[in-house]
Design a protein around this motif. Structure first.
Motif, mmCIF file in Angstrom:
data_model
loop_
_atom_site.group_PDB
_atom_site.id
_atom_site.type_symbol
_atom_site.label_atom_id
_atom_site.label_comp_id
_atom_site.label_asym_id
_atom_site.label_seq_id
_atom_site.Cartn_x
_atom_site.Cartn_y
_atom_site.Cartn_z
ATOM 1 N N SER A 78 0.829 -1.202 0.000
ATOM 2 C CA SER A 78 0.000 0.000 0.000
ATOM 3 C C SER A 78 0.867 1.258 0.000
ATOM 4 C CB SER A 78 -0.934 0.016 1.211
ATOM 5 O OG SER A 78 -0.179 0.097 2.400
ATOM 6 N N ALA A 79 0.285 2.370 -0.369
ATOM 7 C CA ALA A 79 1.029 3.638 -0.466
ATOM 8 C C ALA A 79 1.660 4.032 0.869
ATOM 9 C CB ALA A 79 0.102 4.745 -0.964
ATOM 10 N N ASP A 80 0.974 3.724 1.978
ATOM 11 C CA ASP A 80 1.525 4.098 3.287
ATOM 12 C C ASP A 80 2.511 3.052 3.840
ATOM 13 O OD1 ASP A 80 -0.120 2.028 4.056
ATOM 14 O OD2 ASP A 80 -1.429 3.251 5.318
ATOM 15 N N GLY A 81 2.679 1.939 3.117
ATOM 16 C CA GLY A 81 3.625 0.913 3.535
ATOM 17 C C GLY A 81 3.158 0.060 4.691
ATOM 18 N N LYS A 82 1.882 0.162 5.060
ATOM 19 C CA LYS A 82 1.388 -0.564 6.228
ATOM 20 C C LYS A 82 0.641 -1.842 5.889
ATOM 21 C CE LYS A 82 1.077 3.480 9.196
ATOM 22 N NZ LYS A 82 0.216 4.278 10.066
ATOM 23 N N ALA A 83 0.384 -2.085 4.601
ATOM 24 C CA ALA A 83 -0.348 -3.282 4.198
ATOM 25 C C ALA A 83 0.273 -3.864 2.936
ATOM 26 C CB ALA A 83 -1.807 -2.949 3.947
ATOM 27 N N VAL A 84 0.259 -5.181 2.869
ATOM 28 C CA VAL A 84 0.733 -5.881 1.684
ATOM 29 C C VAL A 84 -0.388 -6.795 1.215
ATOM 30 C CG1 VAL A 84 2.424 -7.507 0.766
ATOM 31 C CG2 VAL A 84 3.119 -5.845 2.478
ATOM 32 N N THR A 85 -0.736 -6.700 -0.058
ATOM 33 C CA THR A 85 -1.727 -7.587 -0.656
ATOM 34 C C THR A 85 -0.985 -8.619 -1.481
ATOM 35 O OG1 THR A 85 -3.332 -5.788 -0.768
ATOM 36 C CG2 THR A 85 -3.749 -7.712 -2.160
ATOM 37 N N ILE A 86 -1.222 -9.886 -1.174
ATOM 38 C CA ILE A 86 -0.536 -10.983 -1.853
ATOM 39 C C ILE A 86 -1.557 -11.782 -2.643
ATOM 40 C CG2 ILE A 86 0.843 -13.074 -1.547
ATOM 41 C CD1 ILE A 86 1.790 -11.873 1.134
ATOM 42 N N LYS A 87 -1.313 -11.927 -3.944
ATOM 43 C CA LYS A 87 -2.157 -12.782 -4.779
ATOM 44 C C LYS A 87 -1.559 -14.179 -4.729
ATOM 45 C CE LYS A 87 -3.817 -9.169 -7.750
ATOM 46 N NZ LYS A 87 -3.985 -8.656 -9.109
ATOM 47 N N LEU A 88 -2.411 -15.162 -4.397
ATOM 48 C CA LEU A 88 -1.945 -16.539 -4.238
ATOM 49 C C LEU A 88 -2.079 -17.326 -5.531
ATOM 50 C CD1 LEU A 88 -3.585 -17.334 -0.792
ATOM 51 C CD2 LEU A 88 -1.260 -16.541 -1.247
ATOM 52 N N ARG A 89 -1.186 -18.269 -5.708
ATOM 53 C CA ARG A 89 -1.238 -19.155 -6.867
ATOM 54 C C ARG A 89 -2.479 -20.037 -6.746
ATOM 55 N NH1 ARG A 89 3.845 -22.925 -7.672
ATOM 56 N NH2 ARG A 89 2.771 -24.032 -6.035
ATOM 57 N N PRO A 90 -3.307 -20.117 -7.784
ATOM 58 C CA PRO A 90 -4.528 -20.926 -7.698
ATOM 59 C C PRO A 90 -4.233 -22.425 -7.825
ATOM 60 C CG PRO A 90 -4.350 -19.932 -9.877
ATOM 61 C CD PRO A 90 -3.208 -19.393 -9.049
#
Length: 114
Positions: A78-90
């Motif tokens: 995220s822009a504020d560096g406080k969250a990471v979104t991870i897309k998982l391998r299906p």
């Protein structure tokens, strides 16, 4: 590294020269024991060898020390560096057939957090 290559070549030579018997057990010889049999706590090179053969991670480190996806497809901070979104391998499943999804990843990360 040369020793590991030599050992692998020697093992292959013995395998090819031996009788044609079906084997059901893989045996790997290591110079020492892993420090601990918990992938979240292991810190030695030998431990990494053992766990890399039996455990997948969200991310790994390649030979040039780049972080590369393994069970993850990608990640975005995220822009504020406080969250990471991870897309998982299906289509990933655990050895018991259970589906690897966001809930499983969340549980695993909570279970190993200090």
């Amino acid at each position: 590294m040369k020793t590991l290559r030599f050992a692998a070549a020697a093992a292959l030579a013995l395998l090819l020269c031996g009788g044609a018997q079906a084997q059901t057990t893989l045996k790997i010889g290591l110079a020492e024991d892993p420090d601990i049999l918990d992938p979240s706590l292991a810190r030695t090179y030998v431990g990494r060898i053992v766990f890399s053969s039996i455990c997948d991670k969200l991310f790994d480190i390649d030979e040039k020390l780049n972080i590369v996806p393994q069970l993850a497809l990608s990640s975005e901070t995220s822009a504020d560096g406080k969250a990471v979104t991870i897309k998982l391998r299906p289509g990933v499943k655990f050895h018991d057939g259970e589906v690897f999804d966001a809930e499983a990843a969340k549980y695993s990360s909570i279970a190993i957090s200090p």
